[in-house]
Write a protein that holds these residues in place. Structure first.
Motif, PDB file in Angstrom:
ATOM      1  N   THR A 189      47.514  -2.551  -0.615  1.00  0.00           N
ATOM      2  CA  THR A 189      48.401  -2.600  -1.785  1.00  0.00           C
ATOM      3  C   THR A 189      49.882  -2.698  -1.424  1.00  0.00           C
ATOM      4  O   THR A 189      50.735  -2.644  -2.303  1.00  0.00           O
TER       5      THR A 189
ATOM      6  N   CYS B  16      59.072  -6.815  -1.854  1.00  0.00           N
ATOM      7  CA  CYS B  16      59.542  -7.552  -3.030  1.00  0.00           C
ATOM      8  C   CYS B  16      60.582  -8.620  -2.662  1.00  0.00           C
ATOM      9  O   CYS B  16      61.596  -8.324  -2.044  1.00  0.00           O
TER      10      CYS B  16
ATOM     11  N   ASP C 140      61.324 -10.803  -5.368  1.00  0.00           N
ATOM     12  CA  ASP C 140      61.453 -11.293  -6.743  1.00  0.00           C
ATOM     13  C   ASP C 140      62.852 -10.986  -7.292  1.00  0.00           C
ATOM     14  O   ASP C 140      63.197  -9.821  -7.509  1.00  0.00           O
TER      15      ASP C 140
ATOM     16  N   THR D 152      51.839  -3.601  -4.519  1.00  0.00           N
ATOM     17  CA  THR D 152      51.693  -4.958  -5.044  1.00  0.00           C
ATOM     18  C   THR D 152      51.284  -4.956  -6.509  1.00  0.00           C
ATOM     19  O   THR D 152      50.593  -4.059  -6.978  1.00  0.00           O
ATOM     20  N   SER D 153      51.760  -5.985  -7.216  1.00  0.00           N
ATOM     21  CA  SER D 153      51.513  -6.125  -8.640  1.00  0.00           C
ATOM     22  C   SER D 153      51.567  -7.612  -8.977  1.00  0.00           C
ATOM     23  O   SER D 153      52.331  -8.363  -8.371  1.00  0.00           O
ATOM     24  N   ASN D 154      50.770  -8.031  -9.928  1.00  0.00           N
ATOM     25  CA  ASN D 154      50.780  -9.443 -10.342  1.00  0.00           C
ATOM     26  C   ASN D 154      52.072  -9.807 -11.061  1.00  0.00           C
ATOM     27  O   ASN D 154      52.388 -10.982 -11.200  1.00  0.00           O
ATOM     28  N   GLN D 155      52.821  -8.809 -11.541  1.00  0.00           N
ATOM     29  CA  GLN D 155      54.051  -9.079 -12.288  1.00  0.00           C
ATOM     30  C   GLN D 155      55.255  -9.319 -11.372  1.00  0.00           C
ATOM     31  O   GLN D 155      56.258  -9.868 -11.801  1.00  0.00           O
TER      32      GLN D 155
ATOM     33  N   LYS E  84      56.823 -10.837  -7.778  1.00  0.00           N
ATOM     34  CA  LYS E  84      56.628 -11.676  -6.594  1.00  0.00           C
ATOM     35  C   LYS E  84      56.910 -10.843  -5.349  1.00  0.00           C
ATOM     36  O   LYS E  84      57.859 -10.057  -5.323  1.00  0.00           O
ATOM     37  N   HIS E  85      56.081 -11.035  -4.342  1.00  0.00           N
ATOM     38  CA  HIS E  85      56.226 -10.225  -3.135  1.00  0.00           C
ATOM     39  C   HIS E  85      55.579 -10.915  -1.946  1.00  0.00           C
ATOM     40  O   HIS E  85      54.800 -11.846  -2.103  1.00  0.00           O
TER      41      HIS E  85
ATOM     42  N   LYS F 239      52.969 -10.251   0.762  1.00  0.00           N
ATOM     43  CA  LYS F 239      51.837  -9.347   0.986  1.00  0.00           C
ATOM     44  C   LYS F 239      51.816  -8.959   2.466  1.00  0.00           C
ATOM     45  O   LYS F 239      51.897  -9.815   3.332  1.00  0.00           O
TER      46      LYS F 239
END
Length: 164
Positions: free
Chosen positions: A70, A74, A76, A89-92, A94-95, A97
């Protein structure tokens, strides 16, 4: 202790010289998100992040953090409070991984560029990480695993990296 990145092919620590690769578009004093350039300057380094499912904890005096599925970094520009920071991590958002299929981030050290009070859009996710083929990076510095393991024995939390 200073890690020197003298040109796009050489990383030096004391008398140890390692082949390296840098950003596809070279070095810059005016880094921008997504420009594929490596920032020039002298920066502190962060902790070592590593994949404990692929290798044993390396010998180093740096704080070692096991990479979890996870974890992301970031990049974004829509999230200034999280920009250029370790995130869940989150779909909302951008990052980058950290737990990847390839081996690039099996070992990585974030470079503290645009780090303390990050300016959104000035560049993020600048790491020292692994390479297998010395292909240019998106702005990071990459070296072979055997060289990274030697580097880890030489450096400590007060080490700085000078990119010029």
């Amino acid at each position: 202790m200073i890690i020197l990145v003298k040109n796009k092919h050489t990383l030096q620590v004391d008398e140890f010289k390692f082949k390296c690769c840098i950003g596809k578009n070279g070095l810059t004093s005016n880094k921008k998100e997504g420009d594929k350039k490596t920032p020039k300057g002298t920066f502190k380094i962060e902790n070592l992040y590593f994949r404990n499912d692929r290798l044993e904890k390396p010998e180093t005096s740096l704080k070692c953090i096991e990479i979890e599925s996870t974890m992301g970094w970031c990049d974004d520009i829509s999230f200034p409070k999280k920009y250029n920071k370790l995130i869940k991590t989150s779909n909302q958002i951008k990052h980058e991984k950290l737990k990847r299929k390839d081996n690039k981030y099996d070992l990585l050290i974030p470079i503290k560029y645009n780090f303390i009070k990050p300016i959104t859009g000035k560049g993020s996710c600048i790491f020292i990480h692994l390479t297998e083929n010395y292909k240019p990076t998106d702005g990071c510095i990459a070296i072979k695993k055997k060289d990274f393991l030697i580097l880890l024995k030489l450096i400590n939390k007060t080490t700085k990296i000078k990119i010029f």
